[in-house]
Scaffold this motif. Sequence first.
Motif, PDB file in Angstrom:
ATOM      1  N   TYR A  45      35.506  35.893  37.011  1.00  0.00           N
ATOM      2  CA  TYR A  45      36.634  36.014  36.092  1.00  0.00           C
ATOM      3  C   TYR A  45      37.954  36.081  36.857  1.00  0.00           C
ATOM      4  O   TYR A  45      38.919  35.398  36.512  1.00  0.00           O
ATOM      5  CB  TYR A  45      36.475  37.237  35.187  1.00  0.00           C
ATOM      6  N   PHE A  46      37.982  36.906  37.918  1.00  0.00           N
ATOM      7  CA  PHE A  46      39.249  37.013  38.634  1.00  0.00           C
ATOM      8  C   PHE A  46      39.540  35.751  39.440  1.00  0.00           C
ATOM      9  O   PHE A  46      40.698  35.383  39.615  1.00  0.00           O
ATOM     10  CB  PHE A  46      39.317  38.305  39.442  1.00  0.00           C
ATOM     11  N   GLY A  47      38.486  35.050  39.851  1.00  0.00           N
ATOM     12  CA  GLY A  47      38.694  33.726  40.440  1.00  0.00           C
ATOM     13  C   GLY A  47      39.320  32.791  39.411  1.00  0.00           C
ATOM     14  O   GLY A  47      40.265  32.051  39.714  1.00  0.00           O
ATOM     15  N   ALA A  48      38.816  32.842  38.170  1.00  0.00           N
ATOM     16  CA  ALA A  48      39.331  31.981  37.102  1.00  0.00           C
ATOM     17  C   ALA A  48      40.783  32.313  36.796  1.00  0.00           C
ATOM     18  O   ALA A  48      41.607  31.421  36.563  1.00  0.00           O
ATOM     19  CB  ALA A  48      38.468  32.124  35.856  1.00  0.00           C
ATOM     20  N   VAL A  49      41.120  33.619  36.807  1.00  0.00           N
ATOM     21  CA  VAL A  49      42.508  34.023  36.535  1.00  0.00           C
ATOM     22  C   VAL A  49      43.435  33.489  37.632  1.00  0.00           C
ATOM     23  O   VAL A  49      44.515  32.959  37.343  1.00  0.00           O
ATOM     24  CB  VAL A  49      42.614  35.563  36.426  1.00  0.00           C
ATOM     25  N   SER A  50      42.988  33.587  38.898  1.00  0.00           N
ATOM     26  CA  SER A  50      43.829  33.081  39.995  1.00  0.00           C
ATOM     27  C   SER A  50      44.014  31.573  39.884  1.00  0.00           C
ATOM     28  O   SER A  50      45.128  31.058  40.051  1.00  0.00           O
ATOM     29  CB  SER A  50      43.207  33.395  41.356  1.00  0.00           C
ATOM     30  N   LEU A  51      42.916  30.871  39.570  1.00  0.00           N
ATOM     31  CA  LEU A  51      42.983  29.421  39.415  1.00  0.00           C
ATOM     32  C   LEU A  51      43.957  29.052  38.298  1.00  0.00           C
ATOM     33  O   LEU A  51      44.798  28.162  38.444  1.00  0.00           O
ATOM     34  CB  LEU A  51      41.586  28.871  39.114  1.00  0.00           C
ATOM     35  N   HIS A  52      43.845  29.795  37.175  1.00  0.00           N
ATOM     36  CA  HIS A  52      44.705  29.554  36.022  1.00  0.00           C
ATOM     37  C   HIS A  52      46.170  29.732  36.408  1.00  0.00           C
ATOM     38  O   HIS A  52      47.039  28.944  36.044  1.00  0.00           O
ATOM     39  CB  HIS A  52      44.304  30.530  34.915  1.00  0.00           C
ATOM     40  N   ARG A  53      46.434  30.789  37.204  1.00  0.00           N
ATOM     41  CA  ARG A  53      47.804  31.062  37.636  1.00  0.00           C
ATOM     42  C   ARG A  53      48.285  29.956  38.570  1.00  0.00           C
ATOM     43  O   ARG A  53      49.429  29.503  38.481  1.00  0.00           O
ATOM     44  CB  ARG A  53      47.849  32.420  38.346  1.00  0.00           C
ATOM     45  N   ALA A  54      47.381  29.515  39.446  1.00  0.00           N
ATOM     46  CA  ALA A  54      47.766  28.464  40.401  1.00  0.00           C
ATOM     47  C   ALA A  54      48.111  27.168  39.671  1.00  0.00           C
ATOM     48  O   ALA A  54      48.923  26.371  40.142  1.00  0.00           O
ATOM     49  CB  ALA A  54      46.632  28.226  41.394  1.00  0.00           C
TER      50      ALA A  54
END
Lengths: 128, 247
Positions: free
Chosen positions: B36-45
Amino acid sequence: MRGFIKIFVCLLLGEGLTQSADLPVPGAVVGLVLLVATFCMAGQIDRDVERIFDGVASHLAILFVPAGVGIIAYASLLQAGLGAIAIAVTAGTVATIVVTGICMRLCLAGEAEAESGEIEPTEEKVRA
Amino acid sequence: MTTAPDIVPATEIVTMIERFAEASPLSGVAITFLVYFGAVSLHRALGSPILIHPLLIAIAAIALALQASGVSYDVFYRSAEPLHWLLAPAVILLAVPLWRQLGAIRSVGLRLVPVLLVGAATGIATSAGIALMLGAPETVVAALTPKSVTIPVAVGLSESLGGEPAITAIVVILSGLIGATIGLPALRLCGVRDPRAQGLAMGVGSNMIGTARSFQISQVVGAFASLGMILNALVTTALIALLCLLS
């Protein structure tokens, strides 16, 4: 800590009420109403509960992951109803938004005439 | 001994993973947090696009990983289930934003009642009704009924109706994405320009995702959207309970 106790007491009471009344309603929703009722009785929000909410609010979506991944277990069921689901979701969402918006506009129409030009947004109160 | 295989058969790896998951009951929770936190970082990127919700990225990533590895969903779910249990306290926490919108409630008063009743009834009737007309199976209809409601409440409602929570979760996310994309243009097209009406409609029709979109327009639209979202969850719950008692 006190905040957690309040949340879980509301949850237990909500579960107890819905189960004893045999209502097809999640106990947590009744618990939510109970918690708001305690805020109303106190005339103010509970700071401990508020702090918990502000800590987790932006990451609540993580709780939906275990259920969401279940989509793979129902792939065949979904394929059978794919068309129905796609149409129901798209048409249903747009219809719900438009009907609610028009209804709200009609309900607000009388007021707009009464105090034309003096629409006071409730921004401060809302943000506080 | 000399011919000891250095490649373990795939089925054995799967059993190993499954045995590990059974032995360490929180492994699914750990994986969910990481992904999930990987997905959040990707989304932000990617610049935080509304249409690619980090939740969708996380679900897709775990679903693909399970399918690729052959580990069954049941094993994953059992070791990630504590997160699912936390949905109930998360619903109760919605008392906080509801209390914060009291100002918005007071400013429009009782006029909210008919609007919410019509909105919630439309949400139930359109989703369940269209699915029924198109001949969807019963579990799908039950899963679609709480479509407009915010996910934690919708999943609980779906479970108490005998629907499949996974379908509900996905449908609610999709409904939010559709509403966030075409909700406001559709409202303008129908002549709904009052920011309070726009916000309330977005909250009632497209849950948390539509509410996030509304806050990008203005604070007033966003405030009324979160109000609409939470009150719609309460009214829809009440209406569904009423329907069940009558039928």
